[in-house]
Motif scaffolding. Structure first.
Motif, PDB file in Angstrom:
ATOM      1  N   GLU A   4       0.809  -1.220   0.000  1.00 20.98           N
ATOM      2  CA  GLU A   4       0.000   0.000   0.000  1.00 20.98           C
ATOM      3  C   GLU A   4       0.844   1.273   0.000  1.00 20.98           C
ATOM      4  N   LEU A   5       2.132   1.136   0.313  1.00 22.14           N
ATOM      5  CA  LEU A   5       3.019   2.298   0.408  1.00 22.14           C
ATOM      6  C   LEU A   5       4.125   2.183  -0.635  1.00 22.14           C
ATOM      7  N   GLU A   6       4.279   3.206  -1.452  1.00 24.72           N
ATOM      8  CA  GLU A   6       5.323   3.220  -2.486  1.00 24.72           C
ATOM      9  C   GLU A   6       6.593   3.846  -1.919  1.00 24.72           C
ATOM     10  N   ILE A   7       7.719   3.178  -2.106  1.00 28.42           N
ATOM     11  CA  ILE A   7       9.014   3.695  -1.662  1.00 28.42           C
ATOM     12  C   ILE A   7       9.773   4.181  -2.885  1.00 28.42           C
ATOM     13  N   ASP A   8      10.117   5.458  -2.914  1.00 23.23           N
ATOM     14  CA  ASP A   8      10.828   6.053  -4.044  1.00 23.23           C
ATOM     15  C   ASP A   8      12.189   6.575  -3.604  1.00 23.23           C
ATOM     16  N   GLY A   9      13.124   6.627  -4.562  1.00 24.72           N
ATOM     17  CA  GLY A   9      14.427   7.209  -4.297  1.00 24.72           C
ATOM     18  C   GLY A   9      15.458   6.249  -3.756  1.00 24.72           C
ATOM     19  N   SER A  41      -5.012  14.969  12.724  1.00 23.29           N
ATOM     20  CA  SER A  41      -6.117  14.119  13.159  1.00 23.29           C
ATOM     21  C   SER A  41      -7.416  14.906  13.023  1.00 23.29           C
ATOM     22  N   GLU A  42      -8.508  14.179  12.946  1.00 22.69           N
ATOM     23  CA  GLU A  42      -9.850  14.776  12.857  1.00 22.69           C
ATOM     24  C   GLU A  42      -9.991  15.737  11.678  1.00 22.69           C
ATOM     25  N   ARG A  43      -9.361  15.396  10.563  1.00 21.61           N
ATOM     26  CA  ARG A  43      -9.539  16.174   9.334  1.00 21.61           C
ATOM     27  C   ARG A  43     -10.739  15.627   8.567  1.00 21.61           C
ATOM     28  N   PRO A  44     -11.348  16.443   7.717  1.00 19.50           N
ATOM     29  CA  PRO A  44     -12.443  15.938   6.882  1.00 19.50           C
ATOM     30  C   PRO A  44     -11.962  14.772   6.022  1.00 19.50           C
ATOM     31  N   ARG A  45     -12.851  13.832   5.791  1.00 19.84           N
ATOM     32  CA  ARG A  45     -12.480  12.682   4.970  1.00 19.84           C
ATOM     33  C   ARG A  45     -12.510  13.089   3.501  1.00 19.84           C
ATOM     34  N   SER A  46     -11.326  13.234   2.928  1.00 23.07           N
ATOM     35  CA  SER A  46     -11.183  13.552   1.509  1.00 23.07           C
ATOM     36  C   SER A  46      -9.849  12.990   1.035  1.00 23.07           C
ATOM     37  N   TRP A  47      -9.735  12.756  -0.261  1.00 18.32           N
ATOM     38  CA  TRP A  47      -8.532  12.144  -0.806  1.00 18.32           C
ATOM     39  C   TRP A  47      -7.374  13.126  -0.795  1.00 18.32           C
ATOM     40  N   ARG A  48      -6.207  12.645  -0.348  1.00 22.30           N
ATOM     41  CA  ARG A  48      -4.989  13.443  -0.301  1.00 22.30           C
ATOM     42  C   ARG A  48      -3.834  12.646  -0.895  1.00 22.30           C
ATOM     43  N   GLU A  49      -2.978  13.342  -1.624  1.00 23.40           N
ATOM     44  CA  GLU A  49      -1.733  12.752  -2.118  1.00 23.40           C
ATOM     45  C   GLU A  49      -0.667  12.975  -1.053  1.00 23.40           C
ATOM     46  N   VAL A  50      -0.142  11.895  -0.472  1.00 23.12           N
ATOM     47  CA  VAL A  50       0.762  11.992   0.676  1.00 23.12           C
ATOM     48  C   VAL A  50       2.188  11.647   0.249  1.00 23.12           C
ATOM     49  N   LYS A  56      -2.702   3.825  -4.838  1.00 25.20           N
ATOM     50  CA  LYS A  56      -1.360   4.090  -5.329  1.00 25.20           C
ATOM     51  C   LYS A  56      -1.181   5.587  -5.580  1.00 25.20           C
ATOM     52  N   ALA A  57       0.007   6.099  -5.285  1.00 20.92           N
ATOM     53  CA  ALA A  57       0.315   7.507  -5.547  1.00 20.92           C
ATOM     54  C   ALA A  57       0.244   7.796  -7.044  1.00 20.92           C
ATOM     55  N   ARG A  58       0.030   9.053  -7.389  1.00 22.09           N
ATOM     56  CA  ARG A  58      -0.059   9.411  -8.804  1.00 22.09           C
ATOM     57  C   ARG A  58       1.265   9.133  -9.504  1.00 22.09           C
ATOM     58  N   SER A  59       1.181   8.896 -10.791  1.00 22.78           N
ATOM     59  CA  SER A  59       2.378   8.580 -11.571  1.00 22.78           C
ATOM     60  C   SER A  59       3.239   9.818 -11.775  1.00 22.78           C
ATOM     61  N   PHE A  60       4.540   9.606 -11.908  1.00 20.10           N
ATOM     62  CA  PHE A  60       5.455  10.689 -12.250  1.00 20.10           C
ATOM     63  C   PHE A  60       5.334  11.008 -13.738  1.00 20.10           C
ATOM     64  N   ALA A  61       5.784  12.200 -14.100  1.00 11.54           N
ATOM     65  CA  ALA A  61       5.729  12.613 -15.501  1.00 11.54           C
ATOM     66  C   ALA A  61       6.667  11.796 -16.374  1.00 11.54           C
ATOM     67  N   VAL A  62       7.743  11.268 -15.782  1.00 12.72           N
ATOM     68  CA  VAL A  62       8.718  10.432 -16.479  1.00 12.72           C
ATOM     69  C   VAL A  62       8.862   9.144 -15.686  1.00 12.72           C
ATOM     70  N   ALA A  63       8.902   8.018 -16.372  1.00  9.89           N
ATOM     71  CA  ALA A  63       8.883   6.728 -15.682  1.00  9.89           C
ATOM     72  C   ALA A  63      10.128   6.474 -14.847  1.00  9.89           C
ATOM     73  N   ARG A  64      11.300   6.851 -15.351  1.00 11.15           N
ATOM     74  CA  ARG A  64      12.550   6.557 -14.655  1.00 11.15           C
ATOM     75  C   ARG A  64      13.023   7.771 -13.850  1.00 11.15           C
ATOM     76  N   PRO A  65      13.788   7.555 -12.785  1.00 15.12           N
ATOM     77  CA  PRO A  65      14.210   8.677 -11.937  1.00 15.12           C
ATOM     78  C   PRO A  65      15.365   9.474 -12.540  1.00 15.12           C
ATOM     79  N   VAL A  66      15.505  10.706 -12.089  1.00 16.53           N
ATOM     80  CA  VAL A  66      16.706  11.501 -12.333  1.00 16.53           C
ATOM     81  C   VAL A  66      17.669  11.180 -11.188  1.00 16.53           C
ATOM     82  N   VAL A  67      18.900  10.807 -11.518  1.00 17.45           N
ATOM     83  CA  VAL A  67      19.878  10.390 -10.511  1.00 17.45           C
ATOM     84  C   VAL A  67      20.903  11.502 -10.313  1.00 17.45           C
TER      85      VAL A  67
END
Length: 358
Positions: free
Chosen positions: A32-37, A137-146, A171-182
């Motif tokens: 459920e959690l994406e690890i990037d970098g 805590s106790e925030r309104p229930r709405s979708w957030r990108e974390v 799943k988190a939103r997709s990046f504009a480019v599939a591969r990372p900048v290193v």
């Protein structure tokens, strides 16, 4: 009568507080959690190390010690949770002179691209001591990108991410480019001296361009040695950004590694864009023996020769165009950028990277 007064005083002195809502804790890693970098996260058994454990013996001890700090690593997901918390463990307390606890140990929360809060270690941090930080805590229930940006200069274990019991995750939103900048480089690349992880120049660029990135900056140890060239070349990147020079100490030592580093990248990735950055301005350049300008000139020569020989995917950026003498307010200690300096660097690099990534 006395007993009644005592009871009333106790009632008003310690009012009853609503019980903290029960949370569902997600262990890291989990689907459920994406690890990037962290290119070697899977091979490293879930440890937040920036280099592969299997090759630890090939790296100098200072490099490996710095690699245990997860600068550039992020935990990303979408959720409609009304609460968000995190459980963290640091091996030791913050101790640097030019970065406070938020910059060294901070784990930043961004929601929908905006900064919200930071969890930090205190003076009592040690192995086995678990910190639980409630971001909201106790925030309104709405979708957030974390996005959680992990610590720049201190190893940290993310033991769990807490959401409310009814929370949904996506799943988190997709990046504009599939591969990372290193990015490979020095303490400036690692994030010194940002006030917190979300303010390194790579993190700012990531938000500006919606790109993934890998931070391979090593404070005082971005020397461009062959084993690092090999490690960087193992990563399938959309672009490589080389921001190393000053850690070599002399122009002569830079000459020994800079060209070979580029050669190794090009052998592994013939067509991948490479962006070379010359050293940014330092107020110490006026002191006797400063070699920054000599290093800039060497990088210019190496890059121009390769472009002249037909490398159309290699470009140069002058560091002083990003942060030069007129922008010394962007420095903390005369050498390392502060948040303003990193913002300037990111804004200067964004159009160039956008063009290179098409």
């Amino acid at each position: 009568m006395i007993a009644r007064r005592t009871l009333l005083a106790s009632f008003f002195a310690a009012p009853l507080l609503p019980a903290e809502p029960e949370r569902r804790w997600l262990t890291v890693p989990t689907a459920e959690l994406e690890i990037d970098g962290l290119p070697w996260f899977g091979r490293n058994g879930g440890e937040f190390f920036r280099l592969p454990v299997s090759l630890q013996d090939k790296f100098r001890p200072p490099v490996w010690n710095l690699a245990m700090s997860p600068s550039g690593a992020r935990v990303r997901f979408r959720t409609d949770s009304t609460a968000l918390a995190v459980r963290l463990e640091w091996p030791s307390a913050p101790s640097m002179n030019n970065m406070h606890a938020f910059g060294q140990t901070g784990v930043d929360l961004y929601t929908d691209g905006a900064y919200r809060s930071t969890a930090i270690a205190d003076k009592d941090a040690k192995p086995g001591k678990v910190y639980e930080h409630v971001y909201f805590s106790e925030r309104p229930r709405s979708w957030r990108e974390v996005t959680l940006y992990l610590a720049l200069y201190k190893p940290v274990k993310v033991l769990g991410v807490g959401v409310d019991r009814e929370a949904r995750l996506e799943k988190a939103r997709s990046f504009a480019v599939a591969r990372p900048v290193v990015f490979y480089g020095t303490s400036i690349t690692q994030g010194g001296c940002a006030s917190r992880p979300g303010m390194s120049y790579q993190a700012i660029l990531g938000r500006l361009l919606n790109i993934d990135f890998v931070n391979l900056g090593f404070s005082g140890n971005g020397k461009g040695e062959p084993e690092m060239a090999e490690a960087v070349s193992q990563i399938d990147a959309s672009c490589y950004v080389l921001d190393f020079a000053q850690n070599n100490g002399t122009v002569a030592s830079l000459r020994e590694v800079y060209g070979p580093f580029l050669d190794r990248l090009r052998k592994a990735h013939p067509d991948t864009p490479i962006l070379a950055i010359t050293p940014i301005f330092s107020t110490r350049e006026t002191s006797a023996g400063s070699g920054n300008e000599g290093m800039r000139e060497h990088i210019r020569q190496v890059v121009s020769q390769r472009i002249g020989a037909g490398d159309r995917n290699l470009q140069l950026v002058e560091g002083t165009d990003l942060l030069g003498p007129s922008r010394s307010d962007g420095l903390v200690d005369g050498t390392h950028p502060n948040d303003l300096g990193f913002q300037w660097m990111a804004e200067g690099l964004a159009p160039r990277l956008r063009g290179m990534l098409r």
